[in-house]
Design an enzyme around this catalytic site. Structure first.
Site, mmCIF file in Angstrom:
data_model
loop_
_atom_site.group_PDB
_atom_site.id
_atom_site.type_symbol
_atom_site.label_atom_id
_atom_site.label_comp_id
_atom_site.label_asym_id
_atom_site.label_seq_id
_atom_site.Cartn_x
_atom_site.Cartn_y
_atom_site.Cartn_z
ATOM 1 N N THR A 77 -46.362 84.955 -81.321
ATOM 2 C CA THR A 77 -47.678 84.612 -80.778
ATOM 3 C C THR A 77 -48.442 85.855 -80.326
ATOM 4 O O THR A 77 -47.835 86.862 -79.955
ATOM 5 C CB THR A 77 -47.491 83.661 -79.569
ATOM 6 O OG1 THR A 77 -48.732 83.515 -78.906
ATOM 7 C CG2 THR A 77 -46.490 84.195 -78.559
ATOM 8 N N ASP A 78 -49.772 85.747 -80.290
ATOM 9 C CA ASP A 78 -50.586 86.845 -79.740
ATOM 10 C C ASP A 78 -50.472 86.904 -78.215
ATOM 11 O O ASP A 78 -50.904 87.877 -77.603
ATOM 12 C CB ASP A 78 -52.053 86.700 -80.166
ATOM 13 C CG ASP A 78 -52.730 85.426 -79.669
ATOM 14 O OD1 ASP A 78 -52.039 84.549 -79.101
ATOM 15 O OD2 ASP A 78 -53.956 85.298 -79.854
ATOM 16 N N GLU A 79 -49.877 85.864 -77.616
ATOM 17 C CA GLU A 79 -49.784 85.848 -76.146
ATOM 18 C C GLU A 79 -48.871 86.961 -75.626
ATOM 19 O O GLU A 79 -48.926 87.308 -74.449
ATOM 20 C CB GLU A 79 -49.314 84.476 -75.643
ATOM 21 C CG GLU A 79 -50.284 83.390 -76.062
ATOM 22 C CD GLU A 79 -50.024 82.041 -75.416
ATOM 23 O OE1 GLU A 79 -49.506 82.001 -74.301
ATOM 24 O OE2 GLU A 79 -50.352 81.026 -76.057
ATOM 25 N N TYR A 136 -43.446 81.523 -71.105
ATOM 26 C CA TYR A 136 -43.470 81.329 -72.562
ATOM 27 C C TYR A 136 -43.692 82.662 -73.282
ATOM 28 O O TYR A 136 -42.908 83.051 -74.158
ATOM 29 C CB TYR A 136 -44.558 80.330 -72.953
ATOM 30 C CG TYR A 136 -44.875 80.339 -74.439
ATOM 31 C CD1 TYR A 136 -43.963 79.863 -75.376
ATOM 32 C CD2 TYR A 136 -46.093 80.855 -74.910
ATOM 33 C CE1 TYR A 136 -44.245 79.902 -76.748
ATOM 34 C CE2 TYR A 136 -46.375 80.885 -76.273
ATOM 35 C CZ TYR A 136 -45.455 80.413 -77.182
ATOM 36 O OH TYR A 136 -45.732 80.452 -78.528
ATOM 37 N N LYS A 143 -41.203 84.863 -75.778
ATOM 38 C CA LYS A 143 -41.521 85.214 -77.163
ATOM 39 C C LYS A 143 -41.515 86.745 -77.326
ATOM 40 O O LYS A 143 -41.070 87.263 -78.351
ATOM 41 C CB LYS A 143 -42.884 84.645 -77.570
ATOM 42 C CG LYS A 143 -42.935 83.132 -77.664
ATOM 43 C CD LYS A 143 -42.025 82.539 -78.738
ATOM 44 C CE LYS A 143 -42.486 82.813 -80.142
ATOM 45 N NZ LYS A 143 -41.688 82.060 -81.152
HETATM 46 P P1 NAD Z 1 -43.728 72.870 -81.835
HETATM 47 O O1 NAD Z 1 -43.414 72.770 -80.386
HETATM 48 O O2 NAD Z 1 -44.699 71.917 -82.446
HETATM 49 O O3 NAD Z 1 -42.390 72.750 -82.697
HETATM 50 C C1 NAD Z 1 -41.224 73.442 -82.350
HETATM 51 C C2 NAD Z 1 -40.085 72.888 -83.206
HETATM 52 O O4 NAD Z 1 -38.903 73.635 -82.871
HETATM 53 C C3 NAD Z 1 -39.789 71.411 -82.931
HETATM 54 O O5 NAD Z 1 -39.625 70.723 -84.156
HETATM 55 C C4 NAD Z 1 -38.484 71.442 -82.146
HETATM 56 O O6 NAD Z 1 -37.664 70.315 -82.351
HETATM 57 C C5 NAD Z 1 -37.840 72.719 -82.668
HETATM 58 N N1 NAD Z 1 -36.922 73.281 -81.674
HETATM 59 C C6 NAD Z 1 -37.182 73.531 -80.357
HETATM 60 N N2 NAD Z 1 -36.072 73.991 -79.757
HETATM 61 C C7 NAD Z 1 -35.099 74.048 -80.704
HETATM 62 C C8 NAD Z 1 -33.750 74.449 -80.703
HETATM 63 N N3 NAD Z 1 -33.133 74.865 -79.570
HETATM 64 N N4 NAD Z 1 -33.049 74.419 -81.876
HETATM 65 C C9 NAD Z 1 -33.646 73.993 -83.020
HETATM 66 N N5 NAD Z 1 -34.919 73.552 -83.067
HETATM 67 C C10 NAD Z 1 -35.644 73.593 -81.926
HETATM 68 O O7 NAD Z 1 -44.192 74.383 -82.057
HETATM 69 P P2 NAD Z 1 -45.338 74.951 -83.009
HETATM 70 O O8 NAD Z 1 -46.629 74.836 -82.309
HETATM 71 O O9 NAD Z 1 -45.161 74.402 -84.364
HETATM 72 O O10 NAD Z 1 -44.932 76.512 -83.002
HETATM 73 C C11 NAD Z 1 -44.023 77.022 -83.972
HETATM 74 C C12 NAD Z 1 -43.810 78.500 -83.693
HETATM 75 O O11 NAD Z 1 -45.062 79.183 -83.732
HETATM 76 C C13 NAD Z 1 -43.200 78.777 -82.317
HETATM 77 O O12 NAD Z 1 -42.260 79.818 -82.476
HETATM 78 C C14 NAD Z 1 -44.393 79.224 -81.486
HETATM 79 O O13 NAD Z 1 -43.977 80.115 -80.479
HETATM 80 C C15 NAD Z 1 -45.253 79.911 -82.529
HETATM 81 N N6 NAD Z 1 -46.686 79.901 -82.213
HETATM 82 C C16 NAD Z 1 -47.360 78.728 -82.045
HETATM 83 C C17 NAD Z 1 -48.725 78.751 -81.783
HETATM 84 C C18 NAD Z 1 -49.538 77.484 -81.625
HETATM 85 O O14 NAD Z 1 -50.750 77.559 -81.390
HETATM 86 N N7 NAD Z 1 -48.941 76.289 -81.776
HETATM 87 C C19 NAD Z 1 -49.401 79.961 -81.667
HETATM 88 C C20 NAD Z 1 -48.674 81.137 -81.826
HETATM 89 C C21 NAD Z 1 -47.323 81.100 -82.127
#
Ligand code: NAD
Length: 353
Positions: free
Chosen positions: A130-132, A157, A161
């Site tokens: 993430t950019d955070e 969070y 990350k």
């Molecule tokens: P999400 O919360 O929708 O999905 C996360 C998935 O990971 C879920 O299916 C969950 O069951 C699985 N998970 C969680 N803990 C787990 C574990 N211990 N073992 C196996 N599976 C596990 O998240 P998202 O929004 O799809 O984000 C996906 C990735 O992108 C993350 O790494 C997040 O940090 C990164 N990200 C997201 C955003 C955003 O805006 N959503 C922005 C920047 C980065």
């Protein structure tokens, strides 16, 4: 290519799985199915011969090792994480265990498998972040996160990350594991779990409930449509340079208030309220999130210049697609709204009950 995707039942992971399969890649989806997961996100691909699901927790080293030796992937795309900042404020423990220890387990399993297989050419561990991790920017439009911006995470969070990013780079420098990293801005789009800003706004609006805005709504985010993000991730997986990081942004900086107003205006147009008033009348300002970063903005010139990626939609176009999707898919989100705790205010700094 056979890709091991972690977190493939989540919001972004499921978009990646659907796109990878449509491109002819084999996908092994490794997911623990936490509260944020939904296997229905994968209904269009779950019968494909290219798709395989492994329910496993990345905190479980033995399970991860077994999945590597069973499937022998050509590439790992690591998205599994605890992803909601507000939840990290109320209960950081799961973020430390999954995002840091879980990533460590994934790196160790990948390294063991890759070494044991004779370090095959082309193998790569793609870490999605993430950019955070870069902290907060000033209001100056020239001030943007680039790949060399120093890390300065502010929430549990983003700190978790940031830790995982450092581990991934260390495994590359120390053990030679081929890695690539991406850091993206806020995603939105179909299948986003209804605890994040955009689905909360859409679903509260159409239920005639107050639309909460943290603080005065002036926090700026660079909104990235999830399908554009999935395209960028596959491009990096296929063509990214080993050891390199790529920032991915939507070229769509907006304040939270502007985003909420844009959603209300689209809804006024495509689904007017029965009382004839604007949905914007439902906006309610609530206590800000502690440590709420003021502004995030991405300089995505590296992925643009080196790999030729650019976002395909403006935030208004992406929002309209997203809103129409939520209006047409009540059967997807309604059961989730009934989950315990959803809709309650989280992340005020007080411990969750
Ligand atoms: P999400 O919360 O929708 O999905 C996360 C998935 O990971 C879920 O299916 C969950 O069951 C699985 N998970 C969680 N803990 C787990 C574990 N211990 N073992 C196996 N599976 C596990 O998240 P998202 O929004 O799809 O984000 C996906 C990735 O992108 C993350 O790494 C997040 O940090 C990164 N990200 C997201 C955003 C955003 O805006 N959503 C922005 C920047 C980065």
């Amino acid at each position: 290519m056979k890709i091991l995707v972690t977190g493939g039942a989540g919001f972004i992971g499921s978009a990646v799985v659907r796109l990878a399969i449509s491109r002819g890649h084999e996908v092994v989806n490794l997911d623990a199915l936490t509260y944020a997961a939904c296997l229905e996100n994968l209904a269009t691909v779950s019968d494909s011969a290219l798709y395989c699901f492994e329910q496993a927790d990345i905190r479980d080293r033995a399970a991860i090792a077994r999945i590597f030796s069973k499937h022998r992937p050509d590439m790992v795309m690591h998205l599994a994480a605890e992803s909601h900042v507000d939840r990290s404020i109320d209960g950081p423990g799961d973020f430390i265990q999954t995002n840091i220890v879980g990533t460590f387990n994934m790196l160790e399993a990948a390294r063991t498998y890759w070494s044991g297989a004779g370090k095959p050419d082309g193998f790569c561990f793609h870490h999605i972040s993430t950019d955070e991790v870069f902290g907060s920017l000033s209001a100056d439009p020239a001030d943007r996160f680039c790949e060399d911006t120093p890390y300065d995470p502010r929430s549990p969070y983003s700190a978790s990350k940031a830790s995982s990013d450092h581990l991934v780079r260390a495994w590359h420098e120390t053990y030679g594991l081929p890695v690539v990293l991406t850091n993206c801005s806020n995603n939105y789009g179909p299948y986003q779990f209804p605890e994040k800003l955009i689905p909360v706004v859409i679903l509260n609006a159409i239920s005639d409930r107050p639309i909460p805005i943290y603080g005065n709504g002036s926090n700026v985010r660079d909104w990235l449509f999830v399908l554009d993000h999935a395209e960028a991730l596959l491009l990096v997986a296929e063509k990214g340079r080993v050891g390199r990081s790529y920032n991915i942004g939507g070229e769509n900086e907006r304040t939270n208030l502007e985003i909420v107003q844009a959603i209300c205006a689209i809804l006024d147009d495509i689904r007017p309220r029965v009382n004839g008033k604007s949905y914007a009348d439902l906006i309610a300002y609530v206590t800000d999130r502690p440590g709420h970063d003021a502004r995030y903005a991405i300089d995505a010139s590296r992925i643009g210049n080196e790999l030729g990626w650019r976002p395909s939609v403006t935030v208004e176009e992406g929002l309209e697609t997203t809103i129409r999707w939520y209006l047409e898919n009540e059967g997807w989100w309604r059961p989730m709204l009934e989950q315990q705790g959803l809709g309650q205010r989280l992340g005020t700094g007080r411990k969750a009950a």
